[in-house]
Design a protein around this motif. Structure first.
Motif, short mmCIF file in Angstrom:
data_model
loop_
_atom_site.label_atom_id
_atom_site.label_comp_id
_atom_site.label_asym_id
_atom_site.label_seq_id
_atom_site.Cartn_x
_atom_site.Cartn_y
_atom_site.Cartn_z
N ALA A 95 8.43 68.81 119.22
CA ALA A 95 8.65 67.36 119.19
C ALA A 95 9.27 66.88 120.49
CB ALA A 95 9.55 66.99 118.00
N LEU A 96 8.99 67.59 121.57
CA LEU A 96 9.55 67.25 122.87
C LEU A 96 9.22 65.80 123.24
CD1 LEU A 96 10.94 68.42 125.48
CD2 LEU A 96 8.63 68.84 126.33
N ASP A 97 10.23 65.06 123.66
CA ASP A 97 10.04 63.65 124.01
C ASP A 97 11.00 63.31 125.15
OD1 ASP A 97 9.25 61.04 124.08
OD2 ASP A 97 10.28 60.45 122.23
N LEU A 98 10.47 63.26 126.36
CA LEU A 98 11.29 62.99 127.53
C LEU A 98 11.07 61.56 128.01
CD1 LEU A 98 10.66 66.33 129.49
CD2 LEU A 98 12.50 65.80 127.86
N TYR A 99 11.93 61.10 128.91
CA TYR A 99 11.84 59.73 129.42
C TYR A 99 10.79 59.59 130.51
CZ TYR A 99 16.19 58.97 126.89
OH TYR A 99 17.14 58.87 125.91
N GLY A 100 10.37 60.69 131.10
CA GLY A 100 9.38 60.66 132.17
C GLY A 100 8.88 62.07 132.42
N THR A 101 8.14 62.22 133.51
CA THR A 101 7.58 63.52 133.82
C THR A 101 8.59 64.41 134.53
OG1 THR A 101 6.69 62.70 135.92
CG2 THR A 101 5.24 62.60 133.99
N VAL A 102 8.31 65.71 134.51
CA VAL A 102 9.14 66.69 135.21
C VAL A 102 8.26 67.40 136.25
CG1 VAL A 102 10.72 67.01 133.29
CG2 VAL A 102 8.70 68.49 133.48
N ASP A 103 8.89 67.88 137.30
CA ASP A 103 8.16 68.55 138.37
C ASP A 103 7.88 70.02 138.04
OD1 ASP A 103 8.21 66.32 140.36
OD2 ASP A 103 10.37 66.60 140.12
N ALA A 104 8.69 70.58 137.18
CA ALA A 104 8.53 71.97 136.78
C ALA A 104 9.13 72.16 135.40
CB ALA A 104 9.19 72.91 137.79
N ALA A 105 8.67 73.21 134.72
CA ALA A 105 9.22 73.55 133.41
C ALA A 105 9.31 75.07 133.32
CB ALA A 105 8.35 73.00 132.29
N VAL A 106 10.36 75.54 132.67
CA VAL A 106 10.50 76.97 132.41
C VAL A 106 10.87 77.14 130.94
CG1 VAL A 106 11.24 77.45 134.78
CG2 VAL A 106 12.96 77.10 133.00
N ASP A 120 2.12 75.55 115.96
CA ASP A 120 3.36 75.10 116.59
C ASP A 120 3.44 75.57 118.05
OD1 ASP A 120 4.18 73.81 114.30
OD2 ASP A 120 5.50 75.42 113.64
N PHE A 121 3.02 76.81 118.27
CA PHE A 121 3.00 77.36 119.63
C PHE A 121 2.12 76.49 120.53
CE2 PHE A 121 1.02 80.26 122.74
CZ PHE A 121 2.15 80.83 123.33
N CYS A 122 0.94 76.16 120.05
CA CYS A 122 0.03 75.31 120.83
C CYS A 122 0.61 73.92 121.02
CB CYS A 122 -1.32 75.22 120.13
SG CYS A 122 -2.26 76.77 120.06
N ALA A 123 1.25 73.38 119.98
CA ALA A 123 1.82 72.04 120.07
C ALA A 123 2.94 71.97 121.10
CB ALA A 123 2.35 71.60 118.70
N ALA A 124 3.77 73.01 121.16
CA ALA A 124 4.86 73.03 122.13
C ALA A 124 4.32 73.06 123.56
CB ALA A 124 5.77 74.23 121.88
N ILE A 125 3.30 73.87 123.79
CA ILE A 125 2.70 73.93 125.12
C ILE A 125 2.05 72.60 125.48
CG2 ILE A 125 0.80 74.99 126.42
CD1 ILE A 125 1.56 77.65 125.13
N ALA A 126 1.41 71.96 124.50
CA ALA A 126 0.80 70.66 124.75
C ALA A 126 1.85 69.61 125.11
CB ALA A 126 0.00 70.22 123.52
N LYS A 127 3.02 69.69 124.47
CA LYS A 127 4.10 68.75 124.78
C LYS A 127 4.59 68.94 126.21
CE LYS A 127 4.99 66.17 121.12
NZ LYS A 127 5.03 64.69 121.19
N VAL A 128 4.74 70.20 126.62
CA VAL A 128 5.15 70.46 128.00
C VAL A 128 4.12 69.88 128.96
CG1 VAL A 128 5.58 72.23 129.74
CG2 VAL A 128 6.49 72.51 127.43
N ALA A 129 2.83 70.11 128.68
CA ALA A 129 1.77 69.59 129.54
C ALA A 129 1.81 68.07 129.61
CB ALA A 129 0.41 70.06 129.03
N LEU A 130 2.14 67.42 128.50
CA LEU A 130 2.19 65.96 128.46
C LEU A 130 3.22 65.41 129.43
CD1 LEU A 130 1.33 63.28 127.06
CD2 LEU A 130 3.15 63.72 125.38
N PHE A 131 4.35 66.09 129.57
CA PHE A 131 5.43 65.60 130.42
C PHE A 131 5.50 66.28 131.78
CE2 PHE A 131 6.83 64.49 126.12
CZ PHE A 131 7.10 63.13 126.30
#
Length: 255
Positions: A95-106, A120-131
């Motif tokens: 359910a990741l929800d950020l205010y904007g994009t990020v330059d990198a994620a770990v 859920d695994f796929c959903a989490a990766i999709a959320k990271v990709a979204l931001f």
């Protein structure tokens, strides 16, 4: 998935063998050698903030996300001590929800393995990709199927520290899932030991499952490394590191 209530109290003791400055330097190198930069960084599954602190020390503007309030309280205490400007958010990875994009994620220390449902695994990766900014880099590690079957499996591990004693019992289930049940004895202020119990599970995913999840999220695999190095994984690798980036056509808005 466990929210690490009792475990948060002793997590840093049980992971005291981890060289967080070295891990941060490794993730930093992985990001920069694949075209990333030291900008805004998401630390997904940040736990008690040890890695977040070290990444901030390297110059990243860190946003730490975890689903455990107890873990984040520990992270906030470290932030107050260090004075580093780290933002912590209590959210589920799915359910990741950020205010904007990020330059990198770990995402480190097999955090994504805790998502035992492949959806859920796929959903989490999709959320990271979204931001993730189109030029951004996503670096994450995963425990391997080999580790789950051959190392964790149905084994018991005992950790004996001055302040904490932990008996860690694993049970190997279907689909490379390992159920982990912990009995923790932690020293209280009066010198007596208090018993705590914690249970959670991890699932190991095949390279094909990981690749499919990344592809569905519009990410392409830049590299796959053995743990904390830049060599290819071995058949007996216990942890592997993925480096992913937006596919160019996805970033350009083309089909």
């Amino acid at each position: 998935m466990s929210h690490y209530g009792a475990f948060a109290e002793v997590y840093d003791i049980l992971t005291s063998n981890i060289d967080y400055p070295a891990r941060a330097a490794y993730f930093d190198e992985a990001i920069r050698r694949h075209g990333g930069s030291r900008g805004i960084l998401l630390d997904l599954g940040c736990g008690t903030g040890s890695l977040s602190e070290e990444l901030a020390a390297l110059g990243y503007d860190v946003i730490g996300v975890d689903n455990s309030e107890d873990m984040l309280w520990a992270a906030q205490r470290k932030k107050l001590e260090s004075g580093r400007d780290i933002a912590y958010i209590c959210q589920e990875m799915t359910a990741l929800d950020l205010y904007g994009t990020v330059d990198a994620a770990v995402s480190a220390l097999d955090s994504l393995n805790h998502l035992t449902d492949y959806g859920d695994f796929c959903a989490a990766i999709a959320k990271v990709a979204l931001f993730l900014h189109p030029d951004g880099i996503f670096v994450f590690d995963l425990n391997t199927c080999y580790k789950h079957r051959e190392i964790l499996a149905d084994n018991t591990f005992v950790y004996d520290y001055d302040e904490v004693f932990c008996a860690w019992q694993n049970t190997l289930l279907a689909d490379n899932v390992v159920q982990m049940d912990l009995a923790i004895f932690a020293e209280a202020e009066d010198g007596l030991y208090e018993r705590m119990e914690e249970s959670f599970a991890e699932r190991a995913y095949t390279p094909e499952q990981v690749a499919a999840a990344l592809s569905a999220a519009g990410l392409t695999i830049e590299a796959v490394y053995d743990e904390d190095c830049f060599s290819p994984p071995r058949p007996d690798s216990q942890r592997v590191v993925y480096v992913a980036k937006h596919r160019k056509e996805a970033a350009d808005g083309n089909p």
